[in-house]
Scaffold this motif. Structure first.
Motif, mmCIF file in Angstrom:
data_model
loop_
_atom_site.group_PDB
_atom_site.id
_atom_site.type_symbol
_atom_site.label_atom_id
_atom_site.label_comp_id
_atom_site.label_asym_id
_atom_site.label_seq_id
_atom_site.Cartn_x
_atom_site.Cartn_y
_atom_site.Cartn_z
ATOM 1 N N PRO A 25 -26.562 35.043 23.491
ATOM 2 C CA PRO A 25 -26.089 36.374 23.072
ATOM 3 C C PRO A 25 -24.620 36.319 22.646
ATOM 4 O O PRO A 25 -23.784 35.784 23.359
ATOM 5 C CB PRO A 25 -26.273 37.228 24.323
ATOM 6 N N ALA A 26 -24.345 36.834 21.455
ATOM 7 C CA ALA A 26 -23.009 36.763 20.875
ATOM 8 C C ALA A 26 -22.271 38.085 21.016
ATOM 9 O O ALA A 26 -22.868 39.155 20.887
ATOM 10 C CB ALA A 26 -23.104 36.390 19.394
ATOM 11 N N ALA A 27 -20.986 37.997 21.272
ATOM 12 C CA ALA A 27 -20.124 39.173 21.304
ATOM 13 C C ALA A 27 -19.051 39.021 20.237
ATOM 14 O O ALA A 27 -18.433 37.958 20.118
ATOM 15 C CB ALA A 27 -19.475 39.338 22.672
ATOM 16 N N VAL A 28 -18.840 40.068 19.450
ATOM 17 C CA VAL A 28 -17.774 40.101 18.450
ATOM 18 C C VAL A 28 -16.997 41.390 18.657
ATOM 19 O O VAL A 28 -17.558 42.485 18.540
ATOM 20 C CB VAL A 28 -18.334 40.041 17.016
ATOM 21 N N LEU A 29 -15.712 41.262 18.995
ATOM 22 C CA LEU A 29 -14.855 42.421 19.228
ATOM 23 C C LEU A 29 -13.864 42.564 18.085
ATOM 24 O O LEU A 29 -13.196 41.589 17.711
ATOM 25 C CB LEU A 29 -14.078 42.258 20.545
ATOM 26 N N ASP A 30 -13.756 43.780 17.535
ATOM 27 C CA ASP A 30 -12.746 44.011 16.500
ATOM 28 C C ASP A 30 -11.375 44.124 17.167
ATOM 29 O O ASP A 30 -11.267 44.053 18.405
ATOM 30 C CB ASP A 30 -13.101 45.240 15.670
ATOM 31 N N PRO A 31 -10.299 44.256 16.387
ATOM 32 C CA PRO A 31 -8.960 44.277 17.004
ATOM 33 C C PRO A 31 -8.770 45.353 18.072
ATOM 34 O O PRO A 31 -8.152 45.090 19.107
ATOM 35 C CB PRO A 31 -8.039 44.488 15.806
ATOM 36 N N LEU A 32 -9.292 46.564 17.853
ATOM 37 C CA LEU A 32 -9.150 47.612 18.866
ATOM 38 C C LEU A 32 -9.949 47.275 20.123
ATOM 39 O O LEU A 32 -9.489 47.499 21.254
ATOM 40 C CB LEU A 32 -9.589 48.959 18.301
ATOM 41 N N GLU A 33 -11.148 46.745 19.928
ATOM 42 C CA GLU A 33 -11.955 46.347 21.081
ATOM 43 C C GLU A 33 -11.324 45.175 21.822
ATOM 44 O O GLU A 33 -11.376 45.110 23.057
ATOM 45 C CB GLU A 33 -13.366 46.000 20.619
ATOM 46 N N GLU B 107 -18.163 43.134 7.218
ATOM 47 C CA GLU B 107 -19.276 42.300 6.781
ATOM 48 C C GLU B 107 -19.176 40.915 7.396
ATOM 49 O O GLU B 107 -20.187 40.334 7.825
ATOM 50 C CB GLU B 107 -19.297 42.207 5.254
ATOM 51 N N GLN B 108 -17.939 40.382 7.447
ATOM 52 C CA GLN B 108 -17.759 39.076 8.071
ATOM 53 C C GLN B 108 -18.161 39.117 9.536
ATOM 54 O O GLN B 108 -18.858 38.232 10.042
ATOM 55 C CB GLN B 108 -16.298 38.628 7.950
ATOM 56 N N ALA B 109 -17.706 40.148 10.239
ATOM 57 C CA ALA B 109 -17.994 40.252 11.662
ATOM 58 C C ALA B 109 -19.491 40.348 11.926
ATOM 59 O O ALA B 109 -20.009 39.745 12.875
ATOM 60 C CB ALA B 109 -17.269 41.455 12.254
ATOM 61 N N GLU B 110 -20.210 41.104 11.087
ATOM 62 C CA GLU B 110 -21.658 41.218 11.258
ATOM 63 C C GLU B 110 -22.329 39.865 11.024
ATOM 64 O O GLU B 110 -23.293 39.500 11.712
ATOM 65 C CB GLU B 110 -22.220 42.268 10.306
ATOM 66 N N ALA B 111 -21.812 39.113 10.044
ATOM 67 C CA ALA B 111 -22.348 37.773 9.799
ATOM 68 C C ALA B 111 -22.103 36.873 11.007
ATOM 69 O O ALA B 111 -22.971 36.081 11.395
ATOM 70 C CB ALA B 111 -21.711 37.173 8.547
ATOM 71 N N TRP B 112 -20.915 36.966 11.615
ATOM 72 C CA TRP B 112 -20.633 36.172 12.825
ATOM 73 C C TRP B 112 -21.621 36.527 13.934
ATOM 74 O O TRP B 112 -22.126 35.645 14.630
ATOM 75 C CB TRP B 112 -19.222 36.443 13.336
ATOM 76 N N ARG B 113 -21.857 37.824 14.103
ATOM 77 C CA ARG B 113 -22.728 38.280 15.195
ATOM 78 C C ARG B 113 -24.166 37.792 14.985
ATOM 79 O O ARG B 113 -24.830 37.329 15.918
ATOM 80 C CB ARG B 113 -22.677 39.807 15.287
ATOM 81 N N ARG B 114 -24.647 37.902 13.762
ATOM 82 C CA ARG B 114 -26.023 37.467 13.471
ATOM 83 C C ARG B 114 -26.193 35.964 13.670
ATOM 84 O O ARG B 114 -27.249 35.504 14.102
ATOM 85 C CB ARG B 114 -26.396 37.831 12.024
ATOM 86 N N ALA B 115 -25.148 35.216 13.343
ATOM 87 C CA ALA B 115 -25.255 33.757 13.373
ATOM 88 C C ALA B 115 -25.273 33.187 14.784
ATOM 89 O O ALA B 115 -25.694 32.049 14.988
ATOM 90 C CB ALA B 115 -24.104 33.139 12.572
ATOM 91 N N GLY B 116 -24.793 33.941 15.775
ATOM 92 C CA GLY B 116 -24.810 33.454 17.156
ATOM 93 C C GLY B 116 -23.717 32.435 17.441
ATOM 94 O O GLY B 116 -22.684 32.446 16.775
ATOM 95 N N PRO B 117 -23.922 31.512 18.402
ATOM 96 C CA PRO B 117 -25.057 31.410 19.315
ATOM 97 C C PRO B 117 -25.226 32.674 20.164
ATOM 98 O O PRO B 117 -24.255 33.350 20.471
ATOM 99 C CB PRO B 117 -24.702 30.207 20.195
#
Length: 299
Positions: free
Chosen positions: A282-290, A270-280
């Motif tokens: 185009p935003a990239a959010v990678l989880d630990p495996l990614e 949920e936190q990661a999705e919030a980070w992605r939506r908030a930008g700036p």
């Protein structure tokens, strides 16, 4: 730079530090060190963050607890105190401490860009790693209590101090986090991102070696016993999407800690999705495996 007292010579680095208007409005200012922009501060609107990587760190802060709830935070590298101002504006009453090795810098910043009334911030003149074990006590945390947030913003690529850019430093930083704590690290790097890859691997190793329930780090006085917390999660990466090509220079943010582990107070997805939506964007959010896969691709 213009105006008496708006420029100082930093004794450790020998560089000149100064503050000037940003050219866009009466309340915006830029801190320059050695002729390079280091921080941006908007005195009238501290909730506005100009630099992209700092905005991404602000997104981490926003998602880790209900809106307005105070946090405890340690800032390793003070700069213009942009993030402490942001925390006070968005989470009034947050207890904060900042560590800055250049003695003259905080005096300049506080004189020219005063903090908002009510800001609870202590500033230490020290080496970031040397100061780490005593930070909970220095910030006035209860015995056995750890920080909600530790921000590391002291790296400058391969020229970064080796005793900070290593697994041992990250282990010590993770050790002062509380049960919902997150360690956030800004990495500025050249094209190829070799330094970022090294730091991501070092932080991953530090999280892998951290115990699941070590308490909340060093404290003093009577010990109420260990504070239960999940094992720190491996590092997440927040950056501009174009940085994932590995061919550009820029900033990437690493985030890790018990606050991003399975079983943490706020679900990390949920936190990661919030980070992605908030930008700036185009935003990239990678989880630990990614993040691990991205690091392998860079090598």
């Amino acid at each position: 730079m213009t105006g008496a007292g708006r420029t100082v010579q930093l004794s450790l680095s020998g560089l000149a530090a100064g503050i000037a208007p940003d050219g866009f409005g009466a309340s915006g200012h830029v801190l320059e060190i050695g002729g390079a922009e280091q921080s941006h501060v908007d005195l009238a609107h501290p909730e506005r963050i100009f630099y992209e990587y700092l905005r991404r760190i602000g997104n981490v802060v926003d998602a880790m607890a209900p809106a307005g709830e105070p946090l405890t935070a340690a800032h390793l590298g003070a700069g213009g105190l942009t993030l402490p101002r942001y925390l006070q504006a968005t989470r009034p009453g947050s207890a904060q401490i900042a560590v800055e090795i250049e003695r003259e810098l905080p005096s300049l910043v506080l004189r020219e860009l005063p903090l908002a009334a009510g800001t609870r911030l202590r500033i230490l003149n020290d080496d970031a790693r040397a100061a780490l074990p005593g930070l909970p006590d220095a910030a006035g945390l209860a015995p056995g209590e750890g920080f909600d947030l530790v921000v590391v913003d002291i790296f400058a690529g391969p020229q970064s101090p080796p005793h900070l850019a290593c697994e041992g430093f990250y282990r010590e930083a993770l050790a002062v986090l509380g049960p919902r704590g997150i360690l956030v690290v800004n990495i500025g790097d050249d094209a190829g991102l070799a330094f970022f890859a090294e730091q991501a691997a070092a932080l991953a190793a530090a999280t892998a070696s951290a115990p699941a329930d070590p308490g909340a780090g060093p404290g003093s006085g009577s010990d109420p016993g260990p504070v239960s917390r999940p094992a720190p999660a491996g590092p997440w990466t927040l950056t501009e999407a174009a940085m994932l090509s590995g061919r550009r220079e820029g900033n990437l943010v690493l985030a890790a800690g018990p606050g991003l582990a399975s079983g943490a107070p706020v679900d990390p997805r949920e936190q990661a999705e919030a980070w992605r939506r908030a930008g700036p964007h185009p935003a990239a959010v990678l989880d630990p495996l990614e993040t691990e896969g991205f690091v392998r691709s860079l090598r």
